[in-house]
Structures are given as structure tokens and as C-alpha cells.
Design a protein around this motif. Structure first.
Motif, PDB file in Angstrom:
ATOM      1  N   VAL A 111       8.358 -47.540  38.564  1.00 21.17           N
ATOM      2  CA  VAL A 111       7.784 -46.223  38.253  1.00 21.17           C
ATOM      3  C   VAL A 111       6.347 -46.392  37.791  1.00 21.17           C
ATOM      4  CG1 VAL A 111       7.920 -44.223  36.735  1.00 21.17           C
ATOM      5  CG2 VAL A 111      10.006 -45.200  37.689  1.00 21.17           C
ATOM      6  N   LEU A 112       6.147 -47.378  36.908  1.00 21.58           N
ATOM      7  CA  LEU A 112       4.795 -47.584  36.375  1.00 21.58           C
ATOM      8  C   LEU A 112       3.827 -47.970  37.492  1.00 21.58           C
ATOM      9  CD1 LEU A 112       2.908 -47.726  33.972  1.00 21.58           C
ATOM     10  CD2 LEU A 112       3.506 -50.132  33.720  1.00 21.58           C
ATOM     11  N   ALA A 170       3.109 -45.018  39.598  1.00 18.16           N
ATOM     12  CA  ALA A 170       2.304 -44.030  38.873  1.00 18.16           C
ATOM     13  C   ALA A 170       0.845 -44.462  38.885  1.00 18.16           C
ATOM     14  CB  ALA A 170       2.806 -43.892  37.445  1.00 18.16           C
ATOM     15  N   LEU A 171       0.620 -45.777  38.758  1.00 24.74           N
ATOM     16  CA  LEU A 171      -0.762 -46.254  38.744  1.00 24.74           C
ATOM     17  C   LEU A 171      -1.392 -46.192  40.136  1.00 24.74           C
ATOM     18  CD1 LEU A 171      -0.510 -49.205  36.214  1.00 24.74           C
ATOM     19  CD2 LEU A 171      -1.467 -46.930  35.864  1.00 24.74           C
ATOM     20  N   THR A 219      -2.378 -42.716  40.707  1.00 24.23           N
ATOM     21  CA  THR A 219      -3.623 -42.351  40.040  1.00 24.23           C
ATOM     22  C   THR A 219      -4.827 -42.909  40.799  1.00 24.23           C
ATOM     23  OG1 THR A 219      -2.369 -42.596  38.024  1.00 24.23           O
ATOM     24  CG2 THR A 219      -4.719 -42.242  37.797  1.00 24.23           C
ATOM     25  N   THR A 241      -3.500 -36.750  34.128  1.00 24.12           N
ATOM     26  CA  THR A 241      -2.550 -37.674  34.751  1.00 24.12           C
ATOM     27  C   THR A 241      -2.484 -38.974  33.953  1.00 24.12           C
ATOM     28  OG1 THR A 241      -3.224 -36.755  36.862  1.00 24.12           O
ATOM     29  CG2 THR A 241      -1.937 -38.780  36.932  1.00 24.12           C
ATOM     30  N   LEU A 242      -3.653 -39.477  33.589  1.00 28.94           N
ATOM     31  CA  LEU A 242      -3.694 -40.748  32.875  1.00 28.94           C
ATOM     32  C   LEU A 242      -3.244 -40.599  31.426  1.00 28.94           C
ATOM     33  CD1 LEU A 242      -7.016 -42.372  34.066  1.00 28.94           C
ATOM     34  CD2 LEU A 242      -4.740 -43.355  34.247  1.00 28.94           C
ATOM     35  N   ILE A 289       0.781 -40.497  32.032  1.00 26.45           N
ATOM     36  CA  ILE A 289       1.106 -41.918  32.187  1.00 26.45           C
ATOM     37  C   ILE A 289       1.121 -42.665  30.854  1.00 26.45           C
ATOM     38  CG2 ILE A 289       0.356 -44.089  33.221  1.00 26.45           C
ATOM     39  CD1 ILE A 289      -0.433 -42.563  35.682  1.00 26.45           C
TER      40      ILE A 289
END
Ligand code: HEM
Lengths: 561, 387
Positions: free
Chosen positions: A482-483, A486-487, A490, B302-303, B307
Motif C-alpha cells: 500500500v505504501l 501510495a508513493l 503521488t 495527498t502527502l 499518506i
């Protein structure tokens, strides 16, 4: 010309409309009525589902659908709160429950929305990626007939004796190449494009969202979480029976539990004790730090190791994480029944209710004879008499620990096999032995003291106070995935939002005066607020490459006509 | 735990009050500037007319000289305007300061003279009251920054640990973002809105959630708080600007429509005559600028809340996402702004509808901070409210 118009990757895209209009392409009317037949209908439905408008609608719907989860208690967080909400609202509660308003994020309707959204997303990405691949591997689009129509346009007339049109075209191509355009040299024009990465970023972003979803789902399938309360000197071995509460994921299997163990050796609390002069500071007594001294063993063969467990500093054991989520006091008590036998003895977990650890306490002694005994009340770490016999705690630390309890006798209801909350005792059916309301009064005990229950029903002794901690144990193999996604999402988002996709064309012709006339036009796909700056930079480069005649107003208008 | 520096804490509180007071003055000045915009416009128009007259005169003189020495084909004074406009659009170089007059469309014809630039560059419109207001804002921001930093130093921690600190910290970010944007862009027309919000936040913090300087509970003692909450404050600082711009965009769009079609209803007539709106860029320019700012803010959101929030939640509570009330609203806000970005690329959804989404997104943010923090129980209940 028609072969250069690529099919729209999705309907309703305003950006493509704008590009087509500027390039003078005929905007395809794709509002085709549903074709006959099953496959026609299906294709039509698919086109509808993957259109930008549908994606937008589904996004907005998703936002709206998420809201009820913040209004009604959710089982994922607090099943107990849900039950009491339903009990408090017997009319509407069951109806809402039927429509899964207490399980919003796993409900059929919420899932339907996001699954549709992601199907739409995939249906959107695939043609989009294919189209982009095609654009990257074929030359930039054909040169529009009238560059003047483009958002940025300019013309330069070269001095007599300048380069030939062919040479000028080559020069222009070189300039564009230097500005990192992909260049296609044509008969009378140059076509160029750059910023292909923007679209790749966009695709990366959307694909990563799918990745996030997949890992969220897979993670929760294989995950487990559980809770355990550990009293001082107590140990825990990671096995199903040892948990107080356990919530497995759908595909959890018992052998997934790594056999680590943890033991609580001691617990320290730190509170704010700073004085401002002679006054306690406004936050006096606020908790500042909790440290649990523990011994851990990561698997049966591993060496035991002493370490600490703190808030914000989880321990990792056998792939699972251990969190310090709560703590409190566990007074050690002994209950003797009417026959002098020990009916209960040991630490009792109390639930702190405020910053000074005013703690709820329930003792159940179902083995007591002749009647079962139960106690309900408070544990106060620093009891202070307010004057009218009522006591409150004034500090979270054990300066004057006291038990303030009511005692009850009768059937505690533990024998019917109905699961009961250990922290709650239903006293309605019970006989009151001690309470402020009855003559015998309530029980007030300090450590070492013993209270005699009326009618020779037994005694209660307050021995000592121990600490306890509550730990959460979480195992979720999807987290890393997931991480990462997610990165990458981004990253893709940043690329997609801040890179510019630009097209440039240069045409060269010989004008009526016999001089070389260079025209150039720029167009961007999507938002581009710096297109003018690009245009200026391009012009400057051109002016450096050739000797340009200063603009002559009337001639310009003549050639433009 | 290091001790609290009482003296510094007192200074912090004092400077917070001073900042709030100066902000209020700046807000009043901005309001006066807005109310007096018709006077400003009249003055600017007079100045512009003078300038044009002077230019014309100079040009005529030059032309006369030129005509005297060489061929007289270019000697048509009336042509001078068109000619220079033409070179501007073909060369693209000269047009930076004048702005692209062709894309301005309805707004330009609406304002008659160039009072504002579509790129929000400064065009030399003198607005002394607004300028004083900006100076006040800058001074207040200094005091404010000192107060926030002193508060952090006094407690030896990042000064964003409770509702009071979040409000005052976010207000500082809003102001700084606004001041930074002001350096490059003429966004004086946003002053009333931005300062109004800043004053509201400061007053809300001091009256609604007064919290003495202190340490924070163990759950908040994490380096993530600095990143997570600061990014949230930064994106909110930007969303504030786009919120105000989107509101103005809606109003401006109606005004432009009214001017084009001829004012029929009373509202339209009022709009058409509203002089403040003549100091506001066109709806199209507002839309473009809010899109640019929203895009940056969306990345921050988002960040930050999404996150790093998830990373911290996993460190602290054991799960990266648990649909806690605050998490629900963080998600809703993210999806609404994602919807906004989509809307900007969807046929029929640009313009007013996109503006509405931007406004709704900001309303959700307000709701998330004002209502959720106060009324909804959840893990995020660190607001520092009395029990
Ligand atoms: C999970 C749901 C979705 C989310 C959260 C989402 C989010 C976003 C965001 C934030 C952007 C702007 C940033 C960028 O340009 O990359 C964007 C752009 C875009 N999205 Fe999505 N999206 C979703 C689903 C979809 C779907 C289903 C489609 C297909 C219909 C789609 C098509 C597009 C397109 C074409 C753009 C680029 C617009 C442009 O030309 O600038 N998205 N999306």
C-alpha cells in the motif's frame, strides 16, 4: 488527414475537445445511439462506464457515500457502540443496520461504487495507455493548416539572403530538438511534441490507485488483529487462546500466528509536575510518557530480550506489530465468602475514565457460597474526600489509593452461558449488601484493609495495586505494498500535474516579397500557463539562429490574409 | 521532559494577541479598500486616460518627425493602437506587461480600461489603502510567526499539538502563503477574504479553544506531527485562496453574463455595476488560477493528511487506515478535490461547476476542523477541549 485523428480514449474529455478544436480537427461526435443487439448494448454501456463524466459522478458519489460512516458508529471501530446505538434507537436502528449503515466501508453499496469506479478506471487506463503508446511511437500530429488559430502563434520574416526554406526548416528542427522536443521534419513544416512523461505520470497515478486497492484488499484478507491486557509479571504467547479479543481477516489461518511471546515486567508513567512559581502549571498532572518494560522472545528458539514498549514505538515480532494502546491500575483483592473460603483472589483490571485515573471497577465472585458476590464501584489512585463522604481522585499517581465499592449478592447470571462483558455487572436483580443508599453504607478500603460484608456474607480485602497495559497486536502483510503504491501514485500525480505536454509546429514559405517567412504555433494538451513563455523562448532562439527583419505591421497583415 | 519556559510562553501569548489585533486592522483596511473601489477605479481611469493622451501626443510627434524624413506610409496616427497590438500578439515578447488582451474576453470589455491583468500581474493600479493593509498584514505576520515559534520553543516541541495551535498555525500559513503570492501576483482583491478568514481563525482559537502552553500527550510525541500537520496546514492555506477565488469566479461569471446579455434582472444590474468586481480578474482567469493552486494543494493533501497520516496512524495506533471520523473526512475532502481536478477535464464540467466543487471541498475542510474536532468522538480527539 483523417488518419491522423486518433480515436478518443474516453468520452467527454474536455482537454481533447480543446486540442482538436485548436488543431482544426473535426471533433468526432461520439454520442452514437446504442447499436442494436446485445453486443451493441454492451459496448454502449462500456463506453458510458468509461467516460470521464461517469468517472466524475462515481467519484462524487464515493465522497457522499463515505459520509454516513462518520455519522453512525462503525463496527470496525467499536462494535459495542453500534449495539448500544441500536438499542437506544429501536425503531430506526435495525433498519439502518439492514442497510449496512454500521458497516459502511464493507457495505454492498459502498463497495459497488468503488468497484464500479475502479472498473471504469481500468477501462479508462487501458485504451489511454494504448493510445499514448501509439503517440509515442508515431510522429507528432500533422501540421494544422492555419497555425494562426493556435493559442500561441508567431511569424518571422528573414532578411534577404537568409537561409533557403529547406535550410530554415532544418534549423527550426534543430532548435526544437535542443528544447527537447521530439521532432518530425516534413516537406514544408516541422511537427514537434514534448512532455510525453505527463501522460505516463497520469497513467502511473491511476494504475497505482489500483495497486493501492489491491494491497488494501489482500492485506485485510490475510491480516489479523487482536487485543490483550497484560498485568505486571504476566506473559503472553501469540496463540489464538491467549487473546482477549481476536479479529481475523477472511483468509487468516491459525498457523499464520508466529509463536512470539512478551512479558510485562514493569510500567512507568510520567506526569507533568512542573510548578510555575508556587502554582502548579495549567497542565499539571497531564500524562507525558508511558514506558512498559517488557521481555520479548521472537519465536521459541530465540533468546529472551529485555526492551521497552512505548506509545508511537511499536515492537515488531514475527511480522506482527505490538502497540501500547492503554494502561491502568489493577488493584489486587481477595474475596472470601460466607463460609470463609477464598472465592476470588487476584488483580482486577479497572478502566480509567479520566486524566486522573478515576477507574471503573467490577469484581465478580461467582464461586462464592452461599450466594454469589459482586462488587461495583471506583478505584481512586489519589482519593480526596470532598467533605460530604464522596471522594474523588485528584492525581493520577498512587498517593492515596482507595476502593469505593458497592457490594451485591445473588445470581450474577454467569451460568447461563450468555457471553458477558467482564467490565459490567447488571445489578438490577441482585440484593444490595453495601451501598451509600443502604444502612450498611458503601465500602471504602485502603491497601491492607479488609471489609466485612453484612449478614456474614463474607469479606473483601484490598491487598495491593499493580499496573496493567493493553496491547494491540496487528499483522497486515499488505502495508508495504500500500505504501509503495501510495508513493508511486503521488509521484505520478506530481508528474502529471506539473509537467507540460506541448506540441509545436513550424512552417516555412517564401512570401510575395521573396523572403523566407517562418511561422510557428504552439499548443498544449491540458492546462499550460507557461505556453507563452515557451513561445517567447522559442522566438528568442529563432532570432539567434537567423537574421530576422523587424516586424513590419502592414506587411504582416498582408501575408496573413 | 524539558521544562516549560514560562517567560517565553507569556511572550508568545502576548504576541498572538498583538498579531490578531493588527490583522483586524488590516482586515478593516482591506474592507475599506473594497468599498472604495469605485473611487479607485475612477482615479485609475483618469490616470490611464492621461497616460494614453500623453502617449498619443508623443507618438504623433514621432510620426511627424518620421514622416518628415522618410516615406509617409506609416503616418496614420489612428493606426498606432492596432499596430502595437498586432506586434504584441505576433511577437509575444512585448505583451508580458500588458497581458493577453485577446483572451480576456468579456471581462475586458466589461471593465473598459485595464484595471486588472488576466495573469494577475501588477499593472500599476494604485490602491494606497490596500497597500497599507498589506503592510499591516506583513507586520502582523511577523508578530504571529514569533508567537508560534516562541510557543514551540517554550514547550520544546512542534507548535501544532492542539486545536488552538492548529488554528493559529494554519492562520499563519494562510497569511504567509498570501503574502508570498502577493510578491509575484496582484491578488489584493483577495485581501478581504483572506484576512477575514485569518481573523476568524485567530479569534476562534483565542475564544473557542484557549490552551495554555504545555507538553502534549504521548500519542502526539512523534516527529510525524511536524510533517503531517504542517502539510495539512499548507494545503489548507492554499485551499483558502482557491475558495475565495472560486466564490468570486461564480459571481464574476454571472456579472460577465449580465454584461454580455444586458442587465435585465435587478441582481444582474447590481452585479453589472458592482465596482469592486472590476478590480477582480475575469471568471476565466480566476478559474485558471484556482486550478493551478488547487493542484499544488491537492498534492500537499495527498502527502500530508493522507499518506503521512496513514504512516503515523500505523506507528501510533497499529493500522494505517481505520475510518476514524477524521480519516473519513480527510478521505472525503481528497475525493472531492480529485473530483474537482476531473471536472476540469470533463466536457461540460469546467467553469461554474468546477468552482462549486472547489467550494464544496473547502466547506468539507471547515466541517472537518470545526465540527468533527469538536462534536465527533474519535481517536483524533486531541483538540485540547475541556472534558
Ligand atoms: C479511483 C478513482 C480516481 C481517482 C481518485 C482519480 C483521480 C484523478 C486525479 C487526482 C487526476 C488529476 C491528476 C492527473 O492529471 O493525473 C486525474 C486525472 C485524470 N483522470 Fe482520474 N481518477 C480516478 C478515476 C478515473 C477514471 C475512472 C477515469 C476514466 C474515465 C479517469 C480519467 C482521468 C483522466 C483522463 C485524467 C486526466 C485529465 C487531464 O487530461 O488532465 N480517472 N484523476
Amino acid at each position: 488527414m483523417a488518419k491522423n485523428i486518433q480515436p478518443s480514449a474516453h468520452r467527454d474529455n474536455a482537454r481533447e475537445d480543446a486540442v482538436n478544436a485548436a488543431q482544426g480537427n473535426v471533433s468526432k461526435k461520439d454520442v452514437a445511439a446504442p447499436a442494436l443487439g446485445v453486443s451493441g448494448m454492451l459496448r454502449w454501456a462500456w463506453t458510458q462506464l468509461t467516460s470521464m463524466r461517469t468517472a466524475l459522478m462515481l467519484l462524487l458519489l464515493l465522497a457522499v457515500a463515505a459520509v454516513p460512516g462518520s455519522i453512525f458508529p462503525q463496527r470496525v471501530q467499536d462494535a459495542f457502540a453500534v449495539q448500544s446505538w441500536i438499542n437506544d434507537n429501536p425503531e430506526i436502528g435495525p433498519v439502518l443496520d439492514f442497510f449496512q449503515f454500521f458497516d459502511v466501508y464493507s457495505s454492498v453499496w459502498f463497495s459497488a461504487i468503488y468497484l464500479l469506479l475502479f472498473i471504469s478506471l481500468i477501462g479508462c487506463i487501458i485504451p489511454r495507455a494504448r493510445k499514448h503508446w501509439q503517440q509515442m511511437t508515431t510522429p507528432p500530429p500533422r501540421t494544422p493548416r492555419r497555425l494562426q488559430r493556435l493559442p500561441e502563434y508567431g511569424a518571422l520574416e528573414l532578411e534577404d539572403g537568409g537561409p533557403t526554406p529547406e535550410q530554415a526548416l532544418k534549423d527550426a528542427a534543430a532548435v526544437l530538438k535542443r528544447r527537447r522536443y521530439r521532432v518530425d521534419l516534413r516537406e514544408t513544416s516541422v511537427g514537434a511534441e514534448k512532455g510525453y512523461l505527463k501522460e505516463i505520470g497520469n497513467i502511473l497515478f491511476h494504475v497505482s490507485l489500483v495497486g493501492v486497492l489491491v494491497f488494501v484488499a489482500a492485506g485485510s484478507m490475510f491480516s489479523y488483529r487482536g487485543q490483550k491486557v497484560l498485568i505486571e509479571d504476566e506473559g503472553f504467547v501469540n496463540a489464538l487462546v491467549a487473546y482477549d479479543n481476536f479479529y481475523p481477516g477472511t483468509w487468516f489461518e491459525e498457523e499464520d500466528l508466529d509463536p512470539f511471546s512478551i512479558r510485562l515486567n514493569g510500567f512507568q508513567r510520567e506526569f507533568d509536575r512542573q510548578m510555575f512559581g508556587d502554582e502548579p502549571n495549567p497542565n499539571y498532572g497531564q500524562a507525558l510518557g508511558f514506558v512498559a518494560d517488557v521481555t520479548i522472545q521472537d519465536g521459541v528458539d530465540a533468546e529472551p530480550e529485555d526492551t521497552t514498549l512505548q506509545v508511537n514505538h511499536p515492537l515488531t515480532l514475527g511480522g506482527a506489530q505490538l502497540y501500547l494502546v492503554g494502561n491502568g491500575y489493577a488493584p489486587v483483592v481477595t474475596v472470601r465468602d460466607g463460609e470463609g473460603e477464598i472465592a476470588f483472589s487476584g488483580p482486577v483490571i479497572t478502566r480509567p475514565d479520566d486524566g486522573v485515573y478515576t477507574s471503573m471497577m467490577v469484581i465478580k465472585a461467582p464461586d462464592a457460597q452461599p450466594e454469589q458476590l459482586g462488587f461495583v464501584g471506583l478505584f481512586l489512585p489519589s482519593a480526596h474526600d470532598t467533605g460530604d463522604g464522596l471522594a474523588v481522585s485528584v492525581d493520577p499517581e498512587l498517593y492515596n489509593p482507595q476502593l469505593h465499592l458497592n457490594a451485591y449478592a445473588g445470581d450474577l447470571g454467569l451460568d447461563e452461558g450468555v457471553p458477558q462483558n467482564v467490565y459490567v455487572l447488571d445489578t438490577e436483580e441482585l440484593q444490595v449488601l453495601n451501598s451509600r443508599e443502604v444502612e450498611a453504607g458503601g465500602i471504602v478500603l485502603s491497601p491492607g484493609e479488609t471489609h466485612e460484608l453484612p449478614d456474614g456474607m463474607g469479606t473483601l480485602t484490598f491487598e495491593d495495586v499493580q499496573d496493567y497495559i493493553a496491547i494491540d497486536i496487528h499483522y497486515n502483510p499488505g502495508e508495504t505494498g500500500v505504501l509503495i503504491f501510495a508513493l508511486t501514485a503521488t509521484g505520478g500525480l506530481i508528474i502529471s500535474l506539473f509537467l507540460r505536454r506541448r506540441r509545436a509546429w513550424v512552417t516555412v514559405e517564401t512570401n510575395d516579397a521573396g523572403r523566407t517567412l517562418v511561422r510557428y504555433g504552439l499548443l498544449s494538451r491540458g492546462e499550460d500557463f507557461r505556453l507563452r513563455e515557451e513561445s517567447i523562448a522559442l522566438r528568442e532562439q529563432f532570432e539567434k539562429t537567423w537574421t530576422v527583419r523587424p516586424p513590419q505591421p502592414d506587411e504582416e497583415t498582408a501575408t496573413d490574409a | 521532559m524539558p521544562t516549560i519556559n514560562v517567560q517565553l510562553a507569556e511572550y508568545s501569548e502576548l504576541f498572538m494577541l498583538i498579531a490578531a489585533f493588527i490583522y483586524t486592522l488590516a482586515f478593516i483596511l482591506f474592507s475599506i479598500d473594497a468599498a472604495r473601489s469605485s473611487a479607485t477605479i475612477r482615479r485609475v481611469e483618469a490616470e490611464l486616460a492621461q497616460e494614453t493622451e500623453a502617449e498619443r501626443a508623443a507618438l504623433r510627434e514621432k510620426k511627424l518627425v518620421a514622416a518628415g524624413s522618410a516615406d509617409s506610409t506609416a503616418g496614420e496616427p489612428a493606426e498606432s493602437d492596432a499596430a502595437s497590438a498586432d506586434t504584441a500578439s505576433t511577437s509575444g515578447v512585448a505583451s508580458d506587461s500588458t497581458g493577453d488582451s485577446d483572451s480576456a474576453g468579456g471581462a475586458d470589455s466589461a471593465s473598459g480600461a485595464e484595471l486588472v491583468d488576466e495573469d494577475m500581474a501588477y499593472v500599476g493600479t494604485r490602491r494606497p489603502i490596500a497597500n497599507v493593509a498589506i503592510a499591516f498584514t506583513a507586520i502582523a505576520a511577523l508578530a504571529h510567526a514569533f508567537a508560534v515559534i516562541a510557543r514551540g520553543l517554550a514547550a520544546s516541541r512542534w507548535p501544532l499539538g492542539n486545536m488552538f495551535e492548529f488554528l493559529t498555525g494554519a492562520a499563519l500559513v494562510v497569511t504567509l502563503v498570501y503574502l508570498i503570492v502577493l510578491i509575484r501576483r496582484d491578488v489584493r482583491f483577495l485581501g478581504v477574504f483572506v484576512l477575514g478568514l485569518v481573523v476568524t481563525m485567530m479569534v476562534g482559537a483565542t475564544i473557542g479553544f484557549p490552551t495554555p502552553v504545555g507538553h502534549v500527550q504521548p500519542a502526539l510525541q512523534s516527529p510525524w506531527i511536524a510533517i503531517h500537520v504542517t502539510l495539512a496546514a499548507m494545503s489548507i492555506g492554499l485551499f483558502v485562496l482557491t475558495f475565495a477565488m472560486s466564490l468570486l469566479q461564480l459571481v464574476q461569471a454571472r456579472r460577465e453574463a449580465a454584461l454580455l446579455a444586458g442587465a435585465e434582472t435587478r441582481v444582474q444590474r447590481v452585479l453589472a455595476r458592482a465596482s469592486f468586481l472590476r478590480l477582480v480578474p475575469s471568471a476565466f482567469a480566476l478559474e485558471n488560477w484556482s486550478y493551478r493552486i488547487n493542484a499544488v494543494a491537492f498534492v500537499f493533501w495527498t502527502l500530508g493528511p493522507m499518506i503521512t497520516g496513514a504512516i503515523w496512524a500505523r506507528e501510533s495506533w497499529g493500522r494505517y487506515w481505520g475510518w476514524d471520523t477524521k480519516e473519513v473526512w480527510t478521505f472525503v475532502i481528497w475525493v472531492v478535490y480529485a473530483g474537482y481536478l476531473h471536472a476540469r477535464a470533463t466536457r461540460g464540467w469546467t467553469g461554474n461547476r468546477a468552482a462549486w466543487l472547489s467550494i464544496i471541498g473547502f466547506a468539507c475542510i471547515i466541517f472537518n476542523y470545526a465540527v468533527v474536532n469538536v462534536y465527533f468522538p474519535g481517536l483524533h480527539s486531541y483538540a485540547g477541549l475541556p472534558e
